[in-house]
Motif scaffolding. Structure first.
Motif, PDB file in Angstrom:
ATOM      1  N   ALA A 114       0.855  -1.186   0.000  1.00  0.00           N
ATOM      2  CA  ALA A 114       0.000   0.000   0.000  1.00  0.00           C
ATOM      3  C   ALA A 114       0.897   1.245   0.000  1.00  0.00           C
ATOM      4  O   ALA A 114       2.110   1.138  -0.023  1.00  0.00           O
ATOM      5  CB  ALA A 114      -0.925  -0.016   1.209  1.00  0.00           C
ATOM      6  N   GLY A 115       0.316   2.407   0.042  1.00  0.00           N
ATOM      7  CA  GLY A 115       1.074   3.639  -0.096  1.00  0.00           C
ATOM      8  C   GLY A 115       1.719   4.171   1.159  1.00  0.00           C
ATOM      9  O   GLY A 115       2.452   5.153   1.104  1.00  0.00           O
ATOM     10  N   GLY A 116       1.481   3.558   2.300  1.00  0.00           N
ATOM     11  CA  GLY A 116       2.025   4.075   3.544  1.00  0.00           C
ATOM     12  C   GLY A 116       3.541   4.052   3.611  1.00  0.00           C
ATOM     13  O   GLY A 116       4.155   4.916   4.236  1.00  0.00           O
ATOM     14  N   GLY A 117       4.164   3.110   2.967  1.00  0.00           N
ATOM     15  CA  GLY A 117       5.622   3.024   2.970  1.00  0.00           C
ATOM     16  C   GLY A 117       6.284   4.171   2.226  1.00  0.00           C
ATOM     17  O   GLY A 117       7.413   4.564   2.539  1.00  0.00           O
ATOM     18  N   LEU A 118       5.589   4.720   1.247  1.00  0.00           N
ATOM     19  CA  LEU A 118       6.150   5.846   0.499  1.00  0.00           C
ATOM     20  C   LEU A 118       6.221   7.115   1.350  1.00  0.00           C
ATOM     21  O   LEU A 118       7.003   8.013   1.044  1.00  0.00           O
ATOM     22  CB  LEU A 118       5.326   6.101  -0.759  1.00  0.00           C
ATOM     23  CG  LEU A 118       5.369   4.988  -1.805  1.00  0.00           C
ATOM     24  CD1 LEU A 118       4.444   5.311  -2.955  1.00  0.00           C
ATOM     25  CD2 LEU A 118       6.778   4.759  -2.285  1.00  0.00           C
ATOM     26  N   LEU A 119       5.419   7.172   2.391  1.00  0.00           N
ATOM     27  CA  LEU A 119       5.477   8.328   3.289  1.00  0.00           C
ATOM     28  C   LEU A 119       6.809   8.381   4.035  1.00  0.00           C
ATOM     29  O   LEU A 119       7.320   9.462   4.320  1.00  0.00           O
ATOM     30  CB  LEU A 119       4.315   8.285   4.273  1.00  0.00           C
ATOM     31  CG  LEU A 119       2.944   8.510   3.647  1.00  0.00           C
ATOM     32  CD1 LEU A 119       1.849   8.185   4.640  1.00  0.00           C
ATOM     33  CD2 LEU A 119       2.819   9.927   3.153  1.00  0.00           C
ATOM     34  N   LEU A 120       7.386   7.219   4.317  1.00  0.00           N
ATOM     35  CA  LEU A 120       8.701   7.198   4.951  1.00  0.00           C
ATOM     36  C   LEU A 120       9.770   7.704   4.001  1.00  0.00           C
ATOM     37  O   LEU A 120      10.714   8.381   4.409  1.00  0.00           O
ATOM     38  CB  LEU A 120       9.034   5.791   5.439  1.00  0.00           C
ATOM     39  CG  LEU A 120       8.219   5.285   6.620  1.00  0.00           C
ATOM     40  CD1 LEU A 120       8.605   3.859   6.954  1.00  0.00           C
ATOM     41  CD2 LEU A 120       8.408   6.173   7.818  1.00  0.00           C
ATOM     42  N   VAL A 121       9.625   7.377   2.720  1.00  0.00           N
ATOM     43  CA  VAL A 121      10.570   7.888   1.720  1.00  0.00           C
ATOM     44  C   VAL A 121      10.458   9.407   1.631  1.00  0.00           C
ATOM     45  O   VAL A 121      11.476  10.113   1.564  1.00  0.00           O
ATOM     46  CB  VAL A 121      10.316   7.222   0.349  1.00  0.00           C
ATOM     47  CG1 VAL A 121      11.191   7.825  -0.726  1.00  0.00           C
ATOM     48  CG2 VAL A 121      10.526   5.716   0.431  1.00  0.00           C
ATOM     49  N   ALA A 122       9.230   9.918   1.661  1.00  0.00           N
ATOM     50  CA  ALA A 122       9.029  11.370   1.629  1.00  0.00           C
ATOM     51  C   ALA A 122       9.629  12.027   2.873  1.00  0.00           C
ATOM     52  O   ALA A 122      10.242  13.112   2.780  1.00  0.00           O
ATOM     53  CB  ALA A 122       7.543  11.690   1.523  1.00  0.00           C
ATOM     54  N   ALA A 123       9.484  11.406   4.025  1.00  0.00           N
ATOM     55  CA  ALA A 123      10.058  11.952   5.252  1.00  0.00           C
ATOM     56  C   ALA A 123      11.581  11.965   5.168  1.00  0.00           C
ATOM     57  O   ALA A 123      12.231  12.934   5.584  1.00  0.00           O
ATOM     58  CB  ALA A 123       9.604  11.136   6.457  1.00  0.00           C
ATOM     59  N   LEU A 124      12.163  10.914   4.606  1.00  0.00           N
ATOM     60  CA  LEU A 124      13.616  10.852   4.472  1.00  0.00           C
ATOM     61  C   LEU A 124      14.129  11.929   3.516  1.00  0.00           C
ATOM     62  O   LEU A 124      15.135  12.586   3.793  1.00  0.00           O
ATOM     63  CB  LEU A 124      14.042   9.459   3.997  1.00  0.00           C
ATOM     64  CG  LEU A 124      15.542   9.220   3.927  1.00  0.00           C
ATOM     65  CD1 LEU A 124      16.162   9.324   5.307  1.00  0.00           C
ATOM     66  CD2 LEU A 124      15.829   7.876   3.304  1.00  0.00           C
TER      67      LEU A 124
END
Length: 148
Positions: A114-124
């Motif tokens: 799902a898309g929740g993992g991409l939020l960590l990439v955005a935070a990084l």
């Protein structure tokens, strides 16, 4: 002398991404019966074990926002929060790719990202941008000190 505090906006963006990660699932496990193709179980990919490092990362980022007068401390805190976010990313990847033991015959379990993992990439990415702006502000201050 005007110092731009753009890194604060980047850190706030990273905080928003991690807060959204807490509430948005990063994946699901879809278990289907092979013979009939009927969906048997759908498990949510959110883990409560990720809640603790996410809250610690948010706390460290808030502290780094308010330590704007001490560039080395702020840089260290942003680096620490980057390490925490990378650790959470690795944990998400591990959880979604590890094997899932099923005791029922003819059942296939596959991960659905799902898309929740991409939020960590955005935070990084936001934290990397904040770190570069902190270094730019340090360089600007040093140049002003040379002029005095």
């Amino acid at each position: 002398m005007q110092i731009q505090r753009i890194q604060t906006l980047y850190i706030l963006l990273a905080i928003a991404a991690v807060v959204a990660f807490i509430f948005i699932p990063f994946g699901f496990w879809d278990a289907t019966v092979q013979a009939s193709g009927v969906k048997l179980v759908e498990l949510n990919g959110k883990m409560t074990a990720l809640l603790i490092p996410a809250c610690v990362a948010i706390l460290v980022m808030f502290i780094s926002i308010f330590s704007y007068k001490k560039f080395p401390l702020q840089k260290g805190l942003v680096g620490l929060s980057m390490l925490i976010v990378v650790a959470m990313m690795l944990l998400v990847i591990y959880v979604m790719t590890m094997g899932f033991d099923v005791l029922v015959p003819d059942v296939t379990v596959k991960p659905i990202w799902a898309g929740g993992g991409l939020l960590l990439v955005a935070a990084l990415v936001a934290l990397i941008a904040a770190l570069s702006r902190i270094k730019a502000d340090q360089k600007l201050l040093r140049s002003y000190d040379r002029l005095r």
